[in-house]
Design an enzyme around this catalytic site. Sequence first.
Site, PDB file in Angstrom:
ATOM      1  N   PRO A   1       0.841  -1.214   0.000  1.00  0.00           N
ATOM      2  CA  PRO A   1       0.000   0.000   0.000  1.00  0.00           C
ATOM      3  C   PRO A   1       0.869   1.253   0.000  1.00  0.00           C
ATOM      4  O   PRO A   1       1.847   1.329   0.732  1.00  0.00           O
ATOM      5  CB  PRO A   1      -0.781  -0.109   1.314  1.00  0.00           C
ATOM      6  CG  PRO A   1      -0.676  -1.527   1.740  1.00  0.00           C
ATOM      7  CD  PRO A   1       0.602  -2.064   1.168  1.00  0.00           C
ATOM      8  N   GLU A   2       0.517   2.204  -0.846  1.00  0.00           N
ATOM      9  CA  GLU A   2       1.222   3.477  -0.890  1.00  0.00           C
ATOM     10  C   GLU A   2       0.268   4.563  -0.382  1.00  0.00           C
ATOM     11  O   GLU A   2      -0.801   4.241   0.122  1.00  0.00           O
ATOM     12  CB  GLU A   2       1.706   3.755  -2.323  1.00  0.00           C
ATOM     13  CG  GLU A   2       2.633   2.647  -2.834  1.00  0.00           C
ATOM     14  CD  GLU A   2       3.156   2.890  -4.244  1.00  0.00           C
ATOM     15  OE1 GLU A   2       3.254   4.053  -4.654  1.00  0.00           O
ATOM     16  OE2 GLU A   2       3.467   1.899  -4.932  1.00  0.00           O
TER      17      GLU A   2
ATOM     18  N   ARG B   1      21.648  14.904  -5.621  1.00  0.00           N
ATOM     19  CA  ARG B   1      21.428  13.452  -5.602  1.00  0.00           C
ATOM     20  C   ARG B   1      21.764  12.889  -6.979  1.00  0.00           C
ATOM     21  O   ARG B   1      21.030  13.107  -7.933  1.00  0.00           O
ATOM     22  CB  ARG B   1      19.963  13.118  -5.248  1.00  0.00           C
ATOM     23  CG  ARG B   1      19.499  13.685  -3.924  1.00  0.00           C
ATOM     24  CD  ARG B   1      20.048  12.916  -2.731  1.00  0.00           C
ATOM     25  NE  ARG B   1      19.668  11.512  -2.717  1.00  0.00           N
ATOM     26  CZ  ARG B   1      18.582  11.027  -2.119  1.00  0.00           C
ATOM     27  NH1 ARG B   1      17.748  11.838  -1.515  1.00  0.00           N
ATOM     28  NH2 ARG B   1      18.339   9.731  -2.124  1.00  0.00           N
TER      29      ARG B   1
END
Length: 298
Positions: A2-3, A155
Amino acid sequence: MPELPEVETVRRRLAPVLEGRVLEGVDISDARLTRPLDPHEVAAELLGERVATLDRRGKYLIVRFESGRALVVHLRMTGSFLHVKDDGLPDDPHRRATVTLDDGSQVAYRDVRRFGTWLLLEPGEVDDYIDARVGREPLEAAYRARHLAERLAGRRTSIKAVLLDQRSIAGVGNIYADEALWRARIHPLTPASALDAEQAKALHRSVRQSLQAGIRRQGSTLRDYRLPDGEAGGAQHEFKVYGRGGEPCERCGTPIEKIRVAGRGTWYCPACQQLEPGYAAASRSPSRPSRSRRHSSV
Ligand SMILES: [Zn+2]
């Protein structure tokens, strides 16, 4: 797993059931759920607590009690809740806990793979616990493109890996990362720091659109995810790329392709989401997931 849209859907369904109710019975039958704490001790501590609100941060559900304590629930792979108005819960070998409320209704927690966690925190502990693990909420009005851009700067890892890092954005996982990158026309292997301001803006918008689309369809049911009334979500029927390898891109007709990025199956349109030539070599070199990244992919 589940997000954000799935957890938010659960929260919206469970909030009216739980809020204002007292926990009159708590049975935790799986020691893994509360480890390292004894499940019977946790159950005894929960007994008599009255629910103030049911909140969500990222993929965490937070049951806040009037006492100031909070039960922090993470569904992980296969956790789900079922609410019944009486004591008529069906038999279920995967049930790990049952809560009886003071209106006679029951909330059961089931978890096939048993990775889910229930953590009882004392007053004042919740914010520190959550803030150490998840970044900003992408659907909050105050969340701006510059907040995302700040997390991308410097990043050099792939944008997909950065999106999966819960400290970059709260609640985005494998599904909605792929969906957002397709909407923003960004190749998942693009180094995060290579995105320009325009792309960061597009991605910010796309992340929100993808999550909102998921919530509108009450989350996606691929395997175990269920709403608290036992129904399935419908977002999987509207995925643009996730799980659609070989099917035509709805924008350009090119077959969707599947690759592996950050150790996860990743779907994208090779025509709409092109990798700029300079980045191909660098980003394809195999990168071992760092300890911190594995730890933060919650
Ligand atoms: Zn396309």
